[in-house]
Design a protein around this motif. Sequence first.
Motif, short mmCIF file in Angstrom:
data_model
loop_
_atom_site.label_atom_id
_atom_site.label_comp_id
_atom_site.label_asym_id
_atom_site.label_seq_id
_atom_site.Cartn_x
_atom_site.Cartn_y
_atom_site.Cartn_z
N GLY A 1 -6.67 -10.93 7.20
CA GLY A 1 -6.47 -9.76 8.03
C GLY A 1 -6.21 -8.49 7.25
N VAL A 2 -6.84 -8.40 6.07
CA VAL A 2 -6.73 -7.18 5.26
C VAL A 2 -8.13 -6.76 4.84
N SER A 3 -8.21 -5.69 4.06
CA SER A 3 -9.52 -5.24 3.61
C SER A 3 -9.87 -5.88 2.28
N ALA A 4 -11.15 -5.83 1.95
CA ALA A 4 -11.61 -6.40 0.68
C ALA A 4 -10.91 -5.77 -0.52
N PRO A 5 -10.79 -4.47 -0.60
CA PRO A 5 -10.10 -3.89 -1.76
C PRO A 5 -8.70 -4.47 -1.98
N THR A 6 -8.00 -4.74 -0.90
CA THR A 6 -6.66 -5.30 -1.07
C THR A 6 -6.72 -6.68 -1.71
N VAL A 7 -7.64 -7.48 -1.24
CA VAL A 7 -7.80 -8.81 -1.84
C VAL A 7 -8.14 -8.67 -3.32
N SER A 8 -9.04 -7.77 -3.60
CA SER A 8 -9.44 -7.53 -4.98
C SER A 8 -8.24 -7.20 -5.85
N ARG A 9 -7.37 -6.34 -5.32
CA ARG A 9 -6.17 -5.96 -6.07
C ARG A 9 -5.26 -7.15 -6.33
N VAL A 10 -5.12 -7.99 -5.33
CA VAL A 10 -4.26 -9.17 -5.51
C VAL A 10 -4.84 -10.08 -6.59
N ILE A 11 -6.14 -10.33 -6.48
CA ILE A 11 -6.79 -11.23 -7.43
C ILE A 11 -6.61 -10.73 -8.85
N ASN A 12 -6.70 -9.42 -9.02
CA ASN A 12 -6.63 -8.88 -10.37
C ASN A 12 -5.21 -8.51 -10.79
N GLY A 13 -4.27 -8.89 -9.98
CA GLY A 13 -2.87 -8.67 -10.36
C GLY A 13 -2.51 -7.21 -10.48
N GLN A 14 -3.18 -6.35 -9.72
CA GLN A 14 -2.86 -4.93 -9.78
C GLN A 14 -1.64 -4.61 -8.92
N THR A 15 -1.03 -3.50 -9.26
CA THR A 15 0.13 -3.08 -8.48
C THR A 15 -0.38 -2.34 -7.23
N GLY A 16 0.54 -1.96 -6.39
CA GLY A 16 0.14 -1.19 -5.22
C GLY A 16 -0.24 -2.08 -4.05
N VAL A 17 0.36 -3.26 -4.00
CA VAL A 17 0.17 -4.12 -2.82
C VAL A 17 1.56 -4.54 -2.36
N ALA A 18 1.83 -4.39 -1.10
CA ALA A 18 3.15 -4.77 -0.57
C ALA A 18 3.39 -6.25 -0.84
N LEU A 19 4.61 -6.58 -1.17
CA LEU A 19 4.96 -7.96 -1.52
C LEU A 19 4.52 -8.92 -0.42
#
Lengths: 346, 346
Positions: free
Chosen positions: A27-45
Amino acid sequence: MTGTNPQTARSGRGRVLTVAKIARLAGVSAPTVSRVINGQTGVALETRRRVEAILREHGYRRPGGSTSVAIVELVFHALESLWALEIIRGVERVAREHDLAVVLTEMQGRLTPGRAWTEQVLTRRPTGVIAVFSELTVAQQSQLATRSIPLVVLDPTGEPLHQTPSVGATNWNGGLAATRHLLDLGHRRIAMLGGPPEWPCCRARLDGYRAAMDAAGVPVDPDLVRISTLYVEGGLADGRELLALPDPPTAIFTANDLQALGVYEAARLAGVGIPDELSVVGFDDLSFTRWSGPPMTTIRQPLEQMGATATRMIIDLAAGQSLDQHRVELATELVVRESTAPPSRG
Amino acid sequence: MTGTNPQTARSGRGRVLTVAKIARLAGVSAPTVSRVINGQTGVALETRRRVEAILREHGYRRPGGSTSVAIVELVFHALESLWALEIIRGVERVAREHDLAVVLTEMQGRLTPGRAWTEQVLTRRPTGVIAVFSELTVAQQSQLATRSIPLVVLDPTGEPLHQTPSVGATNWNGGLAATRHLLDLGHRRIAMLGGPPEWPCCRARLDGYRAAMDAAGVPVDPDLVRISTLYVEGGLADGRELLALPDPPTAIFTANDLQALGVYEAARLAGVGIPDELSVVGFDDLSFTRWSGPPMTTIRQPLEQMGATATRMIIDLAAGQSLDQHRVELATELVVRESTAPPSRG
DNA sequence: CTGAAAGCGCTTACAG
DNA sequence: CTGAAAGCGCTTACAG
């Protein structure tokens, strides 16, 4: 135009897993998933947790990634004795049979791998990780879990972790068998040279010793139980002190073969003959024990098979199969050679 | 929006290599390059050749794939003794310092890796290959060369290859030093237990022995020079035969420490005391020699450093640097312990 | 056999 | 912190 990219991540069944699908499921957008996969910051816990759960559940893997280079990571706290080499051989054998490359890392004696190691492992995206005589931090474990990289520990050093699959030997049985062998020969003043008891494998050997003594109704003299290092030097130092006691032991059971070799040296320096005046039992059955003077009675630990078993567990887990059991203990075996005999006195 | 995709293939300098760029260089379209890379049919032979040449020249790598995984391949004929472990440690140490992953393979005793190994290595596209105590076929060597994957051999088993960079120890000097030590102690009936002389390292140790004997004007008794296997069993079998001679040797120099351990056992079985009745000198200085009974006089081979040196050579070659020398021999050193003494008779 | 066009999967500034 | 939009790299039918 199906656009089936061979680099595309696939789950076990061949269903194509994409970032977009994961995004829809979470239930999120693709960019958010991408950020999680790559361990980037800027995603709510909270979001990160949810996405990670879905990733894990569906076994998402980066496209390309490990497709061509299938790796199993093998981490050692130290590469110091034949103990390590036997394990390596077992891992390598099974890995080779499954076209897996074995990547070997030494932690120079530390029990937990550093940040650099974690980063490199995440980059290499291995099929699985085997940690020998070591402990991963909770953070490291969850980083692997997020990427669905299975972890198996061989001879865990930390609290027995019920979640982490592990392989060991029947250390308690081994300690019991070694001590019973000495008791059967007629020994009563039996010393135990243990390793650090915070390590489960060492603690189990010590407890096996105590159990055998209790069962035989022989009280354990606290002076005869010593905690030492798992090296020749430890066996030498503590062996000398034991032999210098007013009422020295007639037999010494050590936590590993290196310590036993140190006891050999201590006996030599003290002019005490093995096995006539002192019986010695080691633990591991490393190859040199067969050729030590005299050939050593010891508890055989199937190290090669332990490595092989850990590797098979990795392969099964990576294939999405569940394990028969999360903790495998392979049987130890008493190997009687020439370092044990009935006591000459007492 | 630079669109720098981490999965993108990069050359060593960080210049991004894309299918499109390769296409431009080859004067074809991107789809054609894609077809060549993926080994699809429907490309003219002439075109395929041209594209392959460009790909190789620029070191194109599939995105994701092994790009980020910098590997050094370490191949052993066998993982059998601490000898192997020391080398592994040296390789691993330098590799770690350079963020290289060490991929370990054992060939189960064979001296030349099989086809499966070659295929896997080419897939993994390592930074370099270190072959220990082994030999690659000419075809294997050229396959590596074509992909500009450097190869370094540690203790080569074949004809001294002048093209292939290699690392070893000063074996001849070691043989000389060991024998001279025994001569200096007063020994004259000195036996040499050699390894297979077709292996340069073994041959050099034997020649060093002969040189020392010649220089001292002591004739070599052919009965005292034996070719054996490099294992404890070999030293045991040949040691027993030497000690059973009508005029047995007063000292034995062996080609490695395992053989020397076999000689220890042969002496023990024959009731011959070391060093009182027999002096023994080993070769390697594996850690157990310090603790054998008695502690062994031996020739130290800097195995850890040999592994480290081989790895540095790989790194230099992969960086396009030329080597100072293609054959590096690290110094051996006589370590005198307690297995040697003046002869009691003769 | 070859390439222009379409399209997929992923990531990255950018806006809110 | 999040997503719509843009865009990169690669591959795949399709046309010639």
